[in-house]
Design a protein around this motif. Structure first.
Motif: not given
Length: 404
Positions: A18-19, A24-25, A31-32, A364-365
């Motif tokens: 899934s795109e 999200t990944a 973020k990490r 921003v995702a």
């Protein structure tokens, strides 16, 4: 030892992960790494599962309710689902017309795997949830995508439906309120669609009602069986507890339809996942039988967030955002931004380029409309707090202002 490369089966050769999950990944990785990334991609309520539901699950574990259950759901949960349909939808189902699975996605998978032969077609209005077409393909079917434009409120018309029907059409898949657009069909629209379907008795219908309880402006939920009850004999209602009760991780979906279909779906499930989690089923009983006030309260919060994000996006001259009737997404038009150039001299040719630019430039995702079958748009999930939504709007505006 060197690994061998696997040649994937033809069923999945043209399909990827899934795109939305990829985006999200990637956002979580940023973020990490220390970037102040705001993730507006995943369709997951930020609220926690209500405590009374958690307690029901804990009680089930304490009492040893940790064994296999019936393949497609316990009698107790099926009775709770039966009562839910009576209470909320004025629909009567026998227990053998109800099935329970590990998420609403598995309801769809089981139904298509149980019913599609190679080359059978499923009509899917676009924009659509990304998994719809891939599930159909994996099950040997052919997605028949019908684009539903912004000026049509992203809803399928009777005329477009009839034009898409042919001798290979097996199913129509409707989702209202919709992911990704948040659009909800009116009784009049559903009546027109239903009138077309009455002329084609071999076409079955899936009504994906997963956002049933997330509707705004005092709108009452309706699906095709409210307006054309005769279609019940060939309609599968797909639902679950993930969105309304913030139970995404519990993986519990359910469906209701003709017993012949439910029986065939049980065959598929028996040879794949077998029964859903006994603990999740106990929690779902509590969710469906328990107080529903918290669902309504959270819907009020979602409506405030909808207005915040729609009003904010519409202050950006190059973006147009329709005000959705339900779910927790907006599907915003970014066509005026295509052809513009970033500070890094990159030409924005597509909504994918624009969304990548937002991630890269302002952290921003969001998800491109291309992945939902309709461009040039982008989807924002506003199932997050007001602070992040306000900050996201500010950043998107800055990113748009910097384009030339």
């Amino acid at each position: 030892m060197q690994e061998l490369d696997l040649k994937p089966s033809s069923r999945i050769a043209s399909i990827g992960v899934s795109e939305i999950l990829k985006i999200t990944a990637a956002a979580n990785a940023r973020k990490r790494a220390g970037n102040p990334t705001i993730i507006l991609g995943a369709g997951e309520p930020d609220f926690d599962t209500p405590d009374f539901i958690k307690e029901a699950a804990a009680k089930a574990m304490r009492e040893g309710d940790t064994k296999y259950t019936a393949i497609d759901g316990t009698a107790e949960l099926k009775k709770a689902i039966q009562e839910k349909f009576k209470r909320d939808n004025n629909l009567e189902y026998n227990l053998d017309q109800i099935t329970v699975s590990s998420g609403a996605k598995q309801i769809l998978f089981n139904a298509f795997m149980a019913s599609l032969n190679n080359g059978d077609e499923v009509i899917i209005p676009a924009p659509y949830w990304t998994s719809y077409s891939d599930i159909v393909t994996i099950c040997g079917g052919k997605p028949q995508i019908v684009q539903c434009l912004e000026e049509e409120n992203f809803c399928l018309s009777a005329e477009k439906l009839e034009a898409a029907i042919n001798s290979k059409t097996r199913w129509l898949l409707l989702n209202s309120p919709s992911n990704p657009s948040g659009a909800a069909y009116t009784n009049e629209q559903l009546k027109a669609i239903g009138d077309v379907l009455l002329k084609y008795p071999d076409i079955w219908i899936i009504s994906d009602d997963i956002y049933e309880h997330i509707l705004y402006d005092n709108r009452k939920f309706t699906n095709i069986l409210d307006v054309i009850p005769e279609l019940k004999k060939r309609t599968l209602l797909c639902n679950g507890v993930s969105k309304a009760y913030a139970m995404t991780g519990w993986r519990l979906g359910y469906g209701a339809g003709p017993s012949s279909l439910i029986k065939a779906m049980a065959v598929v499930q028996s040879q794949s996942t077998s029964c859903p989690s006994s603990i999740s089923q106990a929690a779902a009983v509590a969710a469906l039988n328990g107080p529903q006030d918290i669902v309504k309260q959270r819907c009020v919060s979602f409506q405030k967030r909808r207005d915040l994000i729609v009003d904010g996006l519409n202050t950006i001259p190059s973006i147009n955002c329709r005000r959705p009737e339900g779910a927790f997404y907006v599907f915003a038009n970014c066509s005026k931004l295509l052809g513009k150039i970033t500070r890094e001299k990159q030409l924005l040719k597509s909504d994918i380029d624009f969304c990548n630019y937002l991630m890269r430039s302002v952290d921003v995702a969001v998800v491109p409309g291309t992945y939902f079958g309709l461009a040039p748009f982008f989807r924002i999930s506003y199932a997050t707090n007001d602070h992040e939504l306000n900050e996201a709007i500010k950043r998107i505006k800055i990113a748009c202002d910097e384009l030339v």
